[in-house]
Design a protein around this motif. Structure first.
Motif, PDB file in Angstrom:
ATOM      1  N   ALA A 162       0.822  -1.213   0.000  1.00 46.87           N
ATOM      2  CA  ALA A 162       0.000   0.000   0.000  1.00 46.87           C
ATOM      3  C   ALA A 162       0.859   1.267   0.000  1.00 46.87           C
ATOM      4  O   ALA A 162       0.489   2.265  -0.624  1.00 46.87           O
ATOM      5  N   GLN A 163       2.007   1.224   0.654  1.00 50.18           N
ATOM      6  CA  GLN A 163       2.888   2.404   0.692  1.00 50.18           C
ATOM      7  C   GLN A 163       3.424   2.718  -0.699  1.00 50.18           C
ATOM      8  O   GLN A 163       3.478   3.882  -1.089  1.00 50.18           O
ATOM      9  N   ILE A 164       3.814   1.690  -1.438  1.00 51.03           N
ATOM     10  CA  ILE A 164       4.327   1.904  -2.793  1.00 51.03           C
ATOM     11  C   ILE A 164       3.213   2.436  -3.687  1.00 51.03           C
ATOM     12  O   ILE A 164       3.417   3.391  -4.441  1.00 51.03           O
ATOM     13  N   SER A 165       2.042   1.847  -3.612  1.00 52.76           N
ATOM     14  CA  SER A 165       0.910   2.307  -4.423  1.00 52.76           C
ATOM     15  C   SER A 165       0.578   3.762  -4.115  1.00 52.76           C
ATOM     16  O   SER A 165       0.357   4.565  -5.030  1.00 52.76           O
ATOM     17  N   ARG A 166       0.557   4.110  -2.841  1.00 50.40           N
ATOM     18  CA  ARG A 166       0.280   5.484  -2.420  1.00 50.40           C
ATOM     19  C   ARG A 166       1.355   6.436  -2.950  1.00 50.40           C
ATOM     20  O   ARG A 166       1.056   7.518  -3.456  1.00 50.40           O
TER      21      ARG A 166
END
Length: 76
Positions: free
Chosen positions: A54-58
């Motif tokens: 989720a951090q990479i996507s964000r």
């Protein structure tokens, strides 16, 4: 040694985005969203890693928003 083994995926993608910003190259898109497959290939990581973190996507979505706003302001 493969880059993903020395650094975490988050750091690899962050470095990739920093290099894009410095070079002025656009983020690759597919259907209006960051192209996870091309980004993963350029970073040397798996596409599933991008989708599962989720951090990479964000980070990619935030970069895409800033990038598109910056490009729109340059066109004026």
């Amino acid at each position: 040694m493969h880059p993903a083994r020395r650094f975490g995926s988050l750091e690899i993608v962050a470095d990739y985005l920093a290099r894009l910003e410095r070079s002025g190259r656009p983020l690759p898109y597919w259907s209006g969203r960051p192209n996870a497959l091309r980004i993963a290939k350029e970073c040397g990581i798996r596409r599933q890693t991008i989708q599962a973190n989720a951090q990479i996507s964000r980070m990619l979505n935030d970069f895409a928003r800033r990038d598109s706003a910056l490009r729109a302001s340059r066109k004026r």
